[in-house]
Structure formats: C-alpha cells, structure tokens
Scaffold this active site. Structure first.
Site, PDB file in Angstrom:
ATOM      1  N   TYR A   1      23.782   6.799  23.192  1.00 15.32           N
ATOM      2  CA  TYR A   1      25.156   6.861  22.697  1.00 15.32           C
ATOM      3  C   TYR A   1      25.319   6.026  21.430  1.00 15.32           C
ATOM      4  CZ  TYR A   1      26.558   9.190  27.045  1.00 15.32           C
ATOM      5  OH  TYR A   1      26.679  10.081  28.088  1.00 15.32           O
TER       6      TYR A   1
ATOM      7  N   ARG B   1      18.625  14.259  31.441  1.00 15.73           N
ATOM      8  CA  ARG B   1      18.494  15.720  31.496  1.00 15.73           C
ATOM      9  C   ARG B   1      17.156  16.075  32.124  1.00 15.73           C
ATOM     10  NH1 ARG B   1      21.755  19.306  29.444  1.00 15.73           N
ATOM     11  NH2 ARG B   1      23.536  18.497  28.289  1.00 15.73           N
TER      12      ARG B   1
HETATM   13  N1  LIG Z   1      25.575  13.291  31.233  1.00 16.32           N
HETATM   14  C1  LIG Z   1      25.793  13.938  30.110  1.00 16.32           C
HETATM   15  O1  LIG Z   1      25.005  14.794  29.669  1.00 16.32           O
HETATM   16  C2  LIG Z   1      27.044  13.617  29.343  1.00 16.32           C
HETATM   17  C3  LIG Z   1      27.435  14.410  28.237  1.00 16.32           C
HETATM   18  C4  LIG Z   1      28.599  14.075  27.562  1.00 16.32           C
HETATM   19  C5  LIG Z   1      29.349  12.985  27.966  1.00 16.32           C
HETATM   20  N2  LIG Z   1      28.954  12.218  29.036  1.00 16.32           N
HETATM   21  C6  LIG Z   1      29.748  11.072  29.504  1.00 16.32           C
HETATM   22  O2  LIG Z   1      31.033  11.529  29.880  1.00 16.32           O
HETATM   23  C7  LIG Z   1      32.035  10.841  29.138  1.00 16.32           C
HETATM   24  C8  LIG Z   1      33.207  11.751  28.910  1.00 16.32           C
HETATM   25  O3  LIG Z   1      32.789  12.924  28.251  1.00 16.32           O
HETATM   26  P1  LIG Z   1      33.400  13.391  26.859  1.00 16.32           P
HETATM   27  O4  LIG Z   1      33.698  12.192  26.064  1.00 16.32           O
HETATM   28  O5  LIG Z   1      32.483  14.423  26.322  1.00 16.32           O
HETATM   29  O6  LIG Z   1      34.678  14.181  27.279  1.00 16.32           O
HETATM   30  P2  LIG Z   1      36.219  13.891  27.640  1.00 16.32           P
HETATM   31  O7  LIG Z   1      36.415  12.662  28.422  1.00 16.32           O
HETATM   32  O8  LIG Z   1      36.680  15.175  28.207  1.00 16.32           O
HETATM   33  O9  LIG Z   1      36.904  13.789  26.217  1.00 16.32           O
HETATM   34  C9  LIG Z   1      36.950  12.632  25.473  1.00 16.32           C
HETATM   35  C10 LIG Z   1      37.142  13.054  24.041  1.00 16.32           C
HETATM   36  O10 LIG Z   1      38.357  13.805  23.921  1.00 16.32           O
HETATM   37  C11 LIG Z   1      39.224  13.175  22.987  1.00 16.32           C
HETATM   38  N3  LIG Z   1      40.595  13.266  23.471  1.00 16.32           N
HETATM   39  C12 LIG Z   1      41.060  13.013  24.712  1.00 16.32           C
HETATM   40  N4  LIG Z   1      42.402  13.218  24.767  1.00 16.32           N
HETATM   41  C13 LIG Z   1      42.766  13.603  23.534  1.00 16.32           C
HETATM   42  C14 LIG Z   1      44.009  13.998  22.958  1.00 16.32           C
HETATM   43  N5  LIG Z   1      45.147  14.022  23.665  1.00 16.32           N
HETATM   44  N6  LIG Z   1      44.017  14.333  21.650  1.00 16.32           N
HETATM   45  C15 LIG Z   1      42.895  14.320  20.927  1.00 16.32           C
HETATM   46  N7  LIG Z   1      41.673  13.971  21.422  1.00 16.32           N
HETATM   47  C16 LIG Z   1      41.629  13.632  22.704  1.00 16.32           C
HETATM   48  C17 LIG Z   1      38.774  11.736  22.941  1.00 16.32           C
HETATM   49  O11 LIG Z   1      39.139  11.187  21.694  1.00 16.32           O
HETATM   50  P3  LIG Z   1      39.777   9.709  21.654  1.00 16.32           P
HETATM   51  O12 LIG Z   1      38.652   8.774  21.893  1.00 16.32           O
HETATM   52  O13 LIG Z   1      40.351   9.644  20.287  1.00 16.32           O
HETATM   53  O14 LIG Z   1      40.820   9.654  22.718  1.00 16.32           O
HETATM   54  C18 LIG Z   1      37.264  11.850  23.132  1.00 16.32           C
HETATM   55  O15 LIG Z   1      36.647  12.175  21.904  1.00 16.32           O
HETATM   56  C19 LIG Z   1      31.317  10.325  27.894  1.00 16.32           C
HETATM   57  O16 LIG Z   1      31.933   9.195  27.322  1.00 16.32           O
HETATM   58  C20 LIG Z   1      29.965   9.986  28.460  1.00 16.32           C
HETATM   59  O17 LIG Z   1      30.005   8.720  29.094  1.00 16.32           O
HETATM   60  C21 LIG Z   1      27.816  12.533  29.723  1.00 16.32           C
END
Ligand SMILES: NC(=O)c1ccc[n+]([C@@H]2O[C@H](COP(=O)([O-])OP(=O)(O)OC[C@H]3O[C@@H](n4cnc5c(N)ncnc54)[C@H](OP(=O)(O)O)[C@@H]3O)[C@@H](O)[C@H]2O)c1
Length: 338
Positions: free
Chosen positions: A76, A148
């Site tokens: 990350y 993965r």
């Molecule tokens: N295991 C894997 O392969 C894998 C893959 C991807 C992610 N992850 C983990 O899962 C976590 C969450 O996944 P994710 O970050 O992909 O998805 P998420 O929690 O669905 O979305 C977070 C993203 O959406 C944005 N967001 C949320 N609400 C918003 C709004 N109202 N308006 C505009 N933007 C908004 C956030 O921006 P802001 O920060 O500006 O709010 C952030 O960039 C990651 O941090 C990571 O720890 C794991």
C-alpha cells in the site's frame, strides 16, 4: 462504545510450542479500518509530516467508533501506509496496544528481476514480514494475509514460512485474500493452523458473491459461478469473511461518478431514503447491508476522511428489515431476481 466490537482477546502463543496454536476466531471489530488510502500516493516520493498527521486523524476516528483491527499490505502506497503507522507508534507506543494489525504479502510489482507477479514462496513471505515489521516499527503482526493466490504456490512451503514466523513470535495468525474454496481447502490441508480470514471484494457494488447462490440455476448467474461454495466453505470452517471495497467507492453515499449507471443512481437514492428513515449516515446503511448477512462479514472501510469514518459508526446497530435488504440487493444488481 460501539456495538459491533467483538471481544476476542488475542493471547500471545508460547514460542516454539506449536501445540499451543492460536484459535481460528477472527480478530477484531466488525468494521476494519483499511489503510490503503494512507501514506500519500503510490509513488517513490518520501513520506511527509502531512501523511502522518492524516494517518493519525484516521486512526483516532476509527478507534473512536470502536474499530480495533487495522488492515495493511506491504504494497500500500509502496510501503508508506505501513511507514505512517510506524511513525505513529514511535510517537505514541501505547497506540500499538489499542489495536490489532493485519498486513498482507505476496504481490510483487515489476522490478529488475521480472514483471508484476505473485510470490508466495517461503523466502518471499518471510522477507516481506521482516520488512513490514521494520516499517510498522512493531515486533509482531496479529494477522498475516496472503494477498492473492499464486499459481506457483506450494502449500507445504507456505506452512514452512508460517512455522518460522510463528515460532519467532513475529506472526500470530494466518489469513488469505482473494482465494476461492478450492484454494482454501488445498492450503488448509497443509497448514499447521486454521486460516482465520479470507478477504474478498463484496459490496453493493459487487454482488456476484450473492448472485452465486440466488442465481446459480439461472443463465444470469453464470458469471458468478466462479464463487462456487466459497462463502459456505468459509462459514463452515469458521474462516472469517472480510469485505474489501465495502463502501463501494462511495458511489452510494454521495460519491457516484457523473456517468453512473441507472442502477447505481437508483441504489444511491434508496440508501439516502433508508438513511433518513433510520436516522443514520448513508455510509452506515451501505455497511449495515453487508453486516446483516449471516456469515458475520467484517467490512473493511477504505476512506481516509475522518468524517466519513465517523459516518460508518452506526453500521452495527441499524436493523434493516428483510424487505429493505432485498430492495438494496435487487436495486444494486440492476435487474430483478429470477
Ligand atoms: N485484499 C485485497 O485485495 C484488497 C483490495 C483493495 C482494498 N483492500 C482493503 O480494503 C480497504 C477498502 O477498500 P477500498 O478502499 O478499495 O474501497 P472502499 O472502502 O469501498 O472505498 C474507499 C474509497 O472510496 C472513496 N469514497 C468513499 N466515500 C466517498 C464519497 N462519499 N465520495 C467520494 N469518495 C468516496 C474513498 O475516498 P476518501 O478517502 O476521500 O474518502 C476511498 O478512496 C482498503 O483500504 C484496503 O485495506 C484489500
């Protein structure tokens, strides 16, 4: 105090006593804080004070709503997300005792030795953990996740890495990410310990994990067949399910793109209506939908904004009715159930 905190003491296993195995109870709270958005961009720029301050604000907001488990990966922001936490622990060592840390390894970006690849060889796992521990400025990782599936992975070799790290007190529990039931079975058969968690993409934006069950005997369900019995296998083996992407990028809570599909826009409106009805923020509705599933999914939230973290606080107490849950599911699917 937040209602969804799961009280699960994580005891330090005795070194060199593999008979005293860690339990396979998933660690931490129903909401998990995802750290992928911390540390600045995915570039080689140096970590700045502003990134550390941003991480501190996010951690404080997460702890304040009852989150105890923090999700990292060695990749990350190219290590800077872990580095941020290391700086916070240096400034305030007691912070480490207020949380459980999860990190992942196994993805390698293109470098002088080859293209982007997955690497679950024991050498790479062990080296990655040592590097994460240095960046995180801590002596152990609570849950190590294999990020993965690696087609070249050899389960016995992975077990060797686990034993080495566990016996040295560097890792307490083992989980995986993005693996289907067949891979879990194969890996589980070789491991000395039960896997504690499988982190998968599940959200209103990605409903194939449900379609795999509701539509398996239907032409529309073909694309979701890859899920197979992954959900049920995890439930039956007490492998905790963690949902990444759980906020659906914010598309249902005020952040839909201009060219969003009619299904996304309709679902965002439904989320808004339900938020008003339950007197909570929209983020809490989006997450409550995931948490209602009987698999006791833990939702990984990836927002770096403290106000959005706080908006998730009621996810565990919103009681969506069955009708409301199905209305959200069908709306997000964009087509009726068969
Ligand atoms: N295991 C894997 O392969 C894998 C893959 C991807 C992610 N992850 C983990 O899962 C976590 C969450 O996944 P994710 O970050 O992909 O998805 P998420 O929690 O669905 O979305 C977070 C993203 O959406 C944005 N967001 C949320 N609400 C918003 C709004 N109202 N308006 C505009 N933007 C908004 C956030 O921006 P802001 O920060 O500006 O709010 C952030 O960039 C990651 O941090 C990571 O720890 C794991």
């Amino acid at each position: 105090m937040c209602a969804f905190v799961r009280t699960m003491p994580l005891h330090r296993p005795q070194d060199n006593q593999l008979m005293n195995l860690p339990t396979n109870e998933p660690a931490g709270s129903r909401l998990i804080y995802g750290c992928m958005g911390l540390g600045g961009g995915w570039n080689q720029d140096a970590l700045q004070a502003g990134h550390i301050a941003q991480a501190q604000a996010a951690v404080e907001a997460a702890l304040a709503i009852g989150i105890t488990l923090f999700d990292h990966a060695n990749i990350y922001t190219l290590g800077k997300a872990e580095q941020c936490f290391g700086e916070l622990f240096k400034q305030q060592p007691s912070l480490r005792h207020q949380m459980q840390l999860q990190t992942k390894c196994g993805i390698r970006f293109a470098d002088a030795s080859g293209p982007k690849r997955y690497d679950l060889s024991s050498n790479h796992i062990i080296e990655s953990v040592h590097a994460s521990l240095r960046r995180l400025h801590t002596d152990h990782i609570d849950v190590l996740m294999l990020h993965r599936p690696d087609p070249l992975m050899e389960p016995d070799d992975i077990n060797l890495a686990w034993r080495t790290l566990f016996e040295a007190g560097k890792v307490r529990q083992l989980g995986v990410s993005n693996m289907h039931a067949g891979q879990l079975r194969q890996l589980g058969a070789a491991l000395d310990v039960p896997l504690v968690a499988n982190q998968l993409e599940m959200s209103l934006l990605k409903t194939d994990w449900l379609d795999a069950d509701t539509c398996f005997n239907d032409a529309q369900g073909q694309s979701s067949l890859v899920w197979g019995d992954t959900l049920q296998y995890c439930q039956s083996q007490q492998i905790g399910l963690q949902a990444w992407g759980s906020l659906g990028k914010g598309w249902f809570s005020g952040g839909a793109p201009q060219d969003a599909s009619p299904a996304v826009l309709a679902t965002a409106q439904l989320v808004q209506d339900l938020a008003e009805e339950h007197a909570v923020a929209r983020e809490s509705i989006v997450l409550a939908w995931l948490l209602k599933h009987p698999a006791r999914i833990q939702a990984v939230i990836g927002t770096a904004q403290p106000e959005r973290i706080r908006a998730c606080r009621d996810a565990g107490r919103v009681a969506l009715t069955r009708a409301q849950w199905y209305a959200l599911y069908q709306s997000a699917r964009g087509r009726p159930l068969p």
